[in-house]
Scaffold this motif. Structure first.
Motif: not given
Length: 95
Positions: A2, A56, A75-81
């Motif tokens: 993502k 990438k 950028k690479k999406a950070e996963e929501k907790p």
């Protein structure tokens, strides 16, 4: 993988971003985040590319380019907790 794309002009369309990503590989989707009240773009969105190497390459090549007069950030999406799971574990700690 993502991917998050930020800094988009309010005029940039989903089709434009898909066209930017396409040369790097298969793109399952791109979702432009819209303001529900005004129905205008919020200036960011998310894409999913199943091949991490291609994702990438897209990130490296597209981060910092200008699109519709705006310098975009990719950028690479950070996963929501998972907030429901976090709330449950916090509740168990307090028991």
């Amino acid at each position: 993988m993502k991917i998050m794309i930020r800094g988009l002009s309010r005029l940039t369309t989903e089709q434009q971003i898909l066209a930017l990503l396409a040369p790097y590989g298969l793109v399952h989707y791109f979702h432009l985040v819209m303001d529900p009240v005004t129905n205008n773009s919020k200036g960011f969105g998310f894409a999913f590319m199943p091949n991490p190497a291609q994702a990438k390459a897209a990130i490296k090549s597209l981060n910092g380019i200008e699109v519709d007069g705006q310098k975009i950030r990719v950028k690479k999406a950070e996963e929501k907790p998972n907030t429901a799971a976090n709330n449950l574990s916090e509740a168990k700690k307090n028991d």
